[in-house]
Design a protein around this motif. Structure first.
Motif, short mmCIF file in Angstrom:
data_model
loop_
_atom_site.label_atom_id
_atom_site.label_comp_id
_atom_site.label_asym_id
_atom_site.label_seq_id
_atom_site.Cartn_x
_atom_site.Cartn_y
_atom_site.Cartn_z
N GLY A 119 -10.79 -2.40 9.77
CA GLY A 119 -9.72 -3.56 9.33
C GLY A 119 -9.37 -4.07 7.86
N HIS A 120 -8.86 -3.03 7.10
CA HIS A 120 -8.12 -3.39 6.00
C HIS A 120 -6.75 -2.56 6.36
CE1 HIS A 120 -6.08 -1.09 3.32
NE2 HIS A 120 -5.97 -1.84 2.15
N GLY A 121 -6.81 -1.54 7.25
CA GLY A 121 -5.39 -0.94 7.74
C GLY A 121 -4.66 -2.15 8.96
N MET A 122 -5.72 -2.51 9.60
CA MET A 122 -5.18 -3.62 10.87
C MET A 122 -4.50 -4.88 10.07
SD MET A 122 -8.13 -3.37 12.91
CE MET A 122 -8.06 -4.86 14.45
N ALA A 123 -5.76 -5.19 8.91
CA ALA A 123 -4.92 -6.15 8.20
C ALA A 123 -3.70 -6.50 7.09
CB ALA A 123 -6.11 -6.91 7.76
N LYS A 124 -3.49 -4.99 6.67
CA LYS A 124 -2.66 -5.02 5.86
C LYS A 124 -0.49 -5.11 7.03
CE LYS A 124 -0.65 -0.08 5.68
NZ LYS A 124 -0.56 1.22 5.79
N ASN A 125 -1.31 -4.32 7.97
CA ASN A 125 0.34 -4.17 9.38
C ASN A 125 0.40 -6.03 9.68
OD1 ASN A 125 0.91 -1.46 9.79
ND2 ASN A 125 -1.44 -0.78 10.25
N GLU B 111 1.63 -7.36 6.20
CA GLU B 111 2.84 -5.92 5.89
C GLU B 111 4.13 -6.95 7.07
OE1 GLU B 111 2.54 -3.11 5.22
OE2 GLU B 111 2.15 -2.73 3.17
N LYS B 112 3.79 -7.49 8.14
CA LYS B 112 4.75 -7.56 9.21
C LYS B 112 5.16 -9.22 9.68
CE LYS B 112 4.19 -2.72 11.76
NZ LYS B 112 3.37 -2.07 12.33
N GLY B 113 4.81 -9.84 8.52
CA GLY B 113 5.47 -11.18 8.34
C GLY B 113 4.62 -12.94 8.90
N TYR B 114 3.74 -12.19 9.38
CA TYR B 114 2.94 -13.45 9.35
C TYR B 114 1.38 -13.96 8.43
CZ TYR B 114 2.90 -11.90 14.62
OH TYR B 114 3.60 -11.88 15.81
N PRO B 115 1.89 -14.53 8.54
CA PRO B 115 0.62 -15.62 6.96
C PRO B 115 -0.88 -14.99 7.12
CG PRO B 115 2.19 -17.49 8.44
CD PRO B 115 1.89 -16.24 8.79
N LEU B 116 -1.61 -14.81 6.12
CA LEU B 116 -2.85 -14.06 6.31
C LEU B 116 -3.97 -14.41 5.60
CD1 LEU B 116 -4.13 -12.00 8.22
CD2 LEU B 116 -3.94 -10.41 6.02
N SER B 117 -5.15 -15.00 6.17
CA SER B 117 -6.22 -15.16 5.26
C SER B 117 -7.61 -13.71 5.86
CB SER B 117 -7.09 -16.31 5.26
OG SER B 117 -6.02 -17.33 5.35
N ILE B 118 -8.22 -14.09 4.88
CA ILE B 118 -9.28 -12.95 4.82
C ILE B 118 -10.26 -13.04 4.27
CG2 ILE B 118 -7.43 -10.72 5.12
CD1 ILE B 118 -7.69 -10.11 2.47
N MET B 119 -11.50 -12.62 4.95
CA MET B 119 -12.95 -12.09 4.66
C MET B 119 -13.03 -10.80 4.22
SD MET B 119 -14.87 -16.01 5.43
CE MET B 119 -15.81 -15.18 4.84
N GLY B 120 -13.71 -10.34 3.02
CA GLY B 120 -14.33 -8.83 3.10
C GLY B 120 -15.92 -9.57 2.91
N VAL C 53 -9.95 -6.09 -0.23
CA VAL C 53 -9.60 -7.66 -0.42
C VAL C 53 -8.83 -7.83 -1.73
CG1 VAL C 53 -10.34 -10.21 -0.58
CG2 VAL C 53 -11.69 -8.51 0.71
N ARG C 54 -8.47 -6.93 -2.87
CA ARG C 54 -8.06 -7.44 -3.48
C ARG C 54 -6.62 -6.89 -3.49
NH1 ARG C 54 -12.68 -5.73 -6.51
NH2 ARG C 54 -12.68 -3.83 -7.07
N ASP C 55 -6.54 -5.03 -2.73
CA ASP C 55 -5.67 -4.79 -2.32
C ASP C 55 -4.78 -6.11 -1.23
OD1 ASP C 55 -3.79 -2.15 -1.81
OD2 ASP C 55 -4.52 -3.43 0.71
N LEU C 56 -5.34 -6.76 -0.44
CA LEU C 56 -4.33 -7.18 0.75
C LEU C 56 -4.17 -8.53 -0.14
CD1 LEU C 56 -6.46 -6.66 3.31
CD2 LEU C 56 -4.56 -5.56 3.69
N VAL C 57 -4.40 -8.71 -0.70
CA VAL C 57 -4.26 -10.02 -1.31
C VAL C 57 -2.95 -9.67 -2.20
CG1 VAL C 57 -5.47 -11.56 -3.67
CG2 VAL C 57 -6.30 -11.30 -1.67
N LYS C 58 -2.78 -8.21 -3.06
CA LYS C 58 -2.29 -7.94 -3.43
C LYS C 58 -0.44 -8.11 -3.26
CE LYS C 58 -4.44 -5.35 -7.19
NZ LYS C 58 -4.15 -4.00 -8.31
#
Length: 327
Positions: A17-23, A26-35, A42-47
């Motif tokens: 999931g991390h790699g999927m969410a990262k892409n 990074e490709k411009g979609y507004p993203l909300s996450i839950m780990g 989670v911290r990496d994706l928030v950054k």
């Protein structure tokens, strides 16, 4: 649909999931996450620009599409049905994409349950590994109607290289279980083959050389061998607990169809044995060690001849040392 990008939610930002969410982010979609327990992804994706949601319900209220990438149907059901779950915050037009390897019967039941709310649930289980997830080159098998797939396809294209539309809802999970039955069966076969080689005195490296040069060579053989021969703990990062879960789901599916399942039933026992030995958190190639150990063997142990030679050399050196002292 307007040119404005859909608001995306992602639940389950682990190895895949991390790699999927990262892409996605990074490709411009507004993203909300839950780990889950591990907060590092989670911290990496928030950054990277994602926002952490407080609950599945809160995510459902604010998102157009939610991806779920968790371990089993039990977790998917909980995320949708619990008090602060997706269903509690659902709005008409929401699309839920289940990327887990799940029980197709559960998938169909959840889709029917959400439909009166105007919520569409589709299945998009995954192929390949965390490495491809980070690169945005996963495979996915889609169970959905054509209209819904068209709506979510641009988001899926951020993390998938091959998107295969299998059929209606549930079809993706069905073919994923069939695919995993094949891979898990081969993995168990190679594990038993290495055990047989060890027991009969065949050098493990020679078995690897013979199979690698022939028609039975495969990605799964190479992954098993990376652990058996090279002791690479990252050879294939898929737990034995997940292996047992997937083969159990497969057997439930085919047994419901009154099929004879001689091979898959035996394969399930291999993985059940590994878990009974307390190895559920180990990775798939390590099944070979479980089978070998159950038979009183150690695949990591050096061949008896080499060990005997080393022991003889040690004795010889000790004898020489004693002789030198006498002189």
């Amino acid at each position: 649909m307007s040119d404005q990008k859909q608001r995306v939610g992602f639940i389950g930002v682990g190895l895949m999931g991390h790699g999927m969410a990262k892409n996605i982010v990074e490709k411009g979609y507004p993203l909300s996450i839950m780990g889950h327990r591990n907060k590092a992804p989670v911290r990496d994706l928030v950054k990277r620009g994602a926002k952490e949601a407080k609950s599945p319900a809160a995510m459902a209220k604010s998102c157009d599409v939610i991806f779920i990438c968790v371990t089993s149907s039990l977790q998917v059901e909980d995320l949708i049905r619990r008090r602060d779950g997706i269903k509690a915050g659902a709005h008409k037009g929401l699309i839920v994409v289940d990327c887990s390897t799940a029980d197709p019967n559960s998938t169909l039941a959840l889709a029917a349950e959400l439909k009166p709310l105007g919520v569409r649930l589709i299945d998009a289980p995954l192929g390949r590994s965390p490495k491809e997830a980070e690169l945005g080159k996963l495979n996915t098998m889609i169970g959905a109607d054509a209209k819904t797939l068209k709506e979510v396809r641009p988001i899926i294209e951020t993390w998938a290289e091959n998107i295969i539309h299998i059929g209606p809802v549930g079809a993706g999970h069905k073919i994923k279980l069939i695919n995993n039955f094949i891979s898990l069966s081969f993995s168990a076969t190679f594990a038993e083959a290495y055990t047989a080689a060890k027991k009969t005195g065949v050098p493990l490296e020679k078995l690897y050389e013979v199979v690698s040069a022939g028609g039975m060579n495969s990605g799964f053989f190479q992954n098993v061998s990376k652990w058996v021969i090279g002791r690479d703990p990252k050879a294939h990062e898929f737990t034995l607990a997940n292996c047992l879960k997937d083969i159990s789901y497969y057997n439930q599916m085919v047994n419901a169809e009154k099929l004879t399942t001689i091979v898959s039933s035996a394969v399930q026992q291999d993985y059940a044995m590994a878990l009974a030995m307390g190895r559920g958190d180990q990775h798939m190639p390590m099944l070979a060690d479980a089978i070998a150990n159950f038979n009183g063997l150690d695949l990591a142990e050096k061949p008896a001849k080499a060990a005997a030679g080393k022991k003889a050399g040690t004795k010889k050196a000790a004898k020489k040392k004693r002789s030198a002292k006498k002189k």
